[in-house]
Design a protein around this motif. Structure first.
Motif, PDB file in Angstrom:
ATOM      1  N   SER A  64      -2.990  -3.740  -3.575  1.00  0.00           N
ATOM      2  CA  SER A  64      -3.870  -4.887  -3.275  1.00  0.00           C
ATOM      3  C   SER A  64      -3.495  -5.534  -1.949  1.00  0.00           C
ATOM      4  O   SER A  64      -4.366  -5.927  -1.172  1.00  0.00           O
ATOM      5  CB  SER A  64      -3.806  -5.926  -4.406  1.00  0.00           C
ATOM      6  OG  SER A  64      -4.281  -5.369  -5.609  1.00  0.00           O
ATOM      7  N   ASP A 100      -5.005 -10.025  -7.784  1.00  0.00           N
ATOM      8  CA  ASP A 100      -5.887  -9.674  -6.679  1.00  0.00           C
ATOM      9  C   ASP A 100      -6.466 -10.926  -6.042  1.00  0.00           C
ATOM     10  O   ASP A 100      -6.665 -11.002  -4.842  1.00  0.00           O
ATOM     11  CB  ASP A 100      -7.025  -8.781  -7.175  1.00  0.00           C
ATOM     12  CG  ASP A 100      -6.492  -7.443  -7.648  1.00  0.00           C
ATOM     13  OD1 ASP A 100      -5.385  -7.089  -7.201  1.00  0.00           O
ATOM     14  OD2 ASP A 100      -7.160  -6.785  -8.447  1.00  0.00           O
ATOM     15  N   GLU A 149      -9.564   0.447  -5.095  1.00  0.00           N
ATOM     16  CA  GLU A 149      -8.159   0.426  -5.517  1.00  0.00           C
ATOM     17  C   GLU A 149      -8.073   0.799  -6.993  1.00  0.00           C
ATOM     18  O   GLU A 149      -8.781   0.250  -7.817  1.00  0.00           O
ATOM     19  CB  GLU A 149      -7.563  -0.975  -5.325  1.00  0.00           C
ATOM     20  CG  GLU A 149      -6.169  -1.090  -5.943  1.00  0.00           C
ATOM     21  CD  GLU A 149      -5.616  -2.519  -5.975  1.00  0.00           C
ATOM     22  OE1 GLU A 149      -6.089  -3.370  -5.223  1.00  0.00           O
ATOM     23  OE2 GLU A 149      -4.706  -2.755  -6.786  1.00  0.00           O
TER      24      GLU A 149
HETATM   25 MG   LIG Z   1      -3.444  -4.448  -7.357  1.00  0.00          MG
END
Ligand SMILES: [Mg+2]
Ligand SMILES: Nc1nc2c(ncn2[C@@H]2O[C@H](COP(=O)(O)OP(=O)(O)OP(=O)(O)O)[C@@H](O)[C@H]2O)c(=O)[nH]1
Length: 325
Positions: A64, A100, A149
């Motif tokens: 992230s 995040d 991701e």
């Molecule tokens: Mg992450």
């Protein structure tokens, strides 16, 4: 009373960069709403432009943080950027995951960045089902770059490859990640290796090990092959991310020269169609004879009256009859 949804209007608004319309469209596809087909059909003519970049790696390796840094780098180059953070272990979806939200906060007010967390647990086929649809929404909404991701667990890093044009595998020193990567077959899925947390001891060794593995892997290949670069980053300080962007661009150029981008995208479309078709077959199988067909065959197999192959043949023949009739 269900609200009526004007799909055409939603898509127009999404293409005008309205984040609420984009979020709504992703929810529609994610929930497999009745409008799903209409949405998919309306999106199709607007897709195929986005550059899709996958990031995978062990929990906590810095995906992230790196994603956030890459968003900044692509924004600086004038691109609009979409982010899908896919968590294969969580049933919760919608808003950004807590971590995040913190990591990507600096982009929260940028209208040219859209960040969405998705959970795939509970979706049949995991990533292979919901994520490609969300990707199509972002692509049609005009994001030049979409970053996906996903935590490297089990199948997910293999699935991300069928989605992404370029896949980054992140490792960190001292986590035994290099060796893990080799074991898990991550070597084959990586287009670019990123050794993050290079501020820690052992980064040089991790880089050496990976470069060695890359050179061993290349010897087994025939024809022109891409030499996976190993890039060093300290994502927490924003260091090395321009090198990552350069590696991504070099990979893209290489793919274009070798017809690889088209090959990958065709494979992606093929996997998508196959997943939908298989889901449909499974649904129909469940509906066969009021949902009892499979259970009845199972009983016969258990009792030794039928072998499993004959039972499967009968089931498939039943599907064909049901389709014809
Ligand atoms: Mg992450
Ligand atoms: N020392 C150091 N820490 C880093 C670096 N990059 C990220 N971190 C820290 O590592 C922790 C995890 O970072 P994330 O970016 O959330 O990692 P992730 O891979 O997205 O984690 P999950 O999504 O939970 O799998 C955070 O505390 C980051 O601040 C780095 O280059 N050096």
């Amino acid at each position: 009373v269900p609200r009526t949804i004007n799909v055409g209007e939603l898509i127009d608004r999404a293409r005008d960069h309205d984040p609420r319309a984009i979020a709504r469209l992703i929810s529609l596809v994610e929930d497999a709403s009745p409008e799903l087909r209409e949405v998919a059909a309306a999106l199709a003519p607007h897709t195929g432009r986005a550059m899709v970049i996958g990031l995978t790696g062990s929990p906590g390796v810095g995906k992230s943080t790196s994603t956030s840094g890459l968003v900044s780098a692509f924004r600086a180059a004038g691109h609009r950027v979409g982010v899908l953070a896919v968590d294969p272990s969580s049933p919760f979806s919608g808003g950004a995951l807590l971590g995040d939200r913190v990591r990507m906060q600096e982009h929260a007010t940028d209208p040219d960045v859209f960040i969405r967390s998705m959970a795939t647990r509970g979706h049949l086929g995991g990533l292979s089902w919901a994520t490609p649809q969300a990707l199509r929404v972002l692509d049609a909404a005009g994001f030049d770059v979409v970053l996906i991701e996903t935590v490297g667990v089990g199948q997910s890093e293999v699935e991300i490859v069928s989605l992404a044009d370029t896949t980054l595998v992140l490792v960190a020193p001292g986590m035994g990640d290099g060796i893990q990567a080799a074991k898990a077959g991550i070597l084959e899925v990586a287009d670019i290796f990123v050794v993050n947390k290079a501020d820690r001891d052992g980064a040089d060794q991790a880089i050496r090990e990976l470069k060695h593995m890359v050179s061993l892997g290349r010897r087994e290949q025939e024809g022109p092959s891409w030499r996976q670069p190993v890039v060093r980053t300290i994502a927490a300080r924003g260091e090395g991310l321009t090198d990552v962007v350069e590696a991504i661009e070099a990979h893209r150029t290489w793919m274009a020269e070798h017809g690889e981008l088209e090959r990958r995208r065709t494979a992606r479309a093929s996997a998508e169609v196959e997943a939908i078709a298989l889901a449909q077959l499974r649904d129909r199988m469940g509906d066969l004879r009021g949902g009892d067909a499979l259970a009845q065959y199972a009983k016969q197999v258990m009792a030794g009256e039928l072998d499993p192959y004959a039972a499967a043949d009968a089931l498939v023949a039943g599907l064909a009859d049901a389709t014809a009739g």
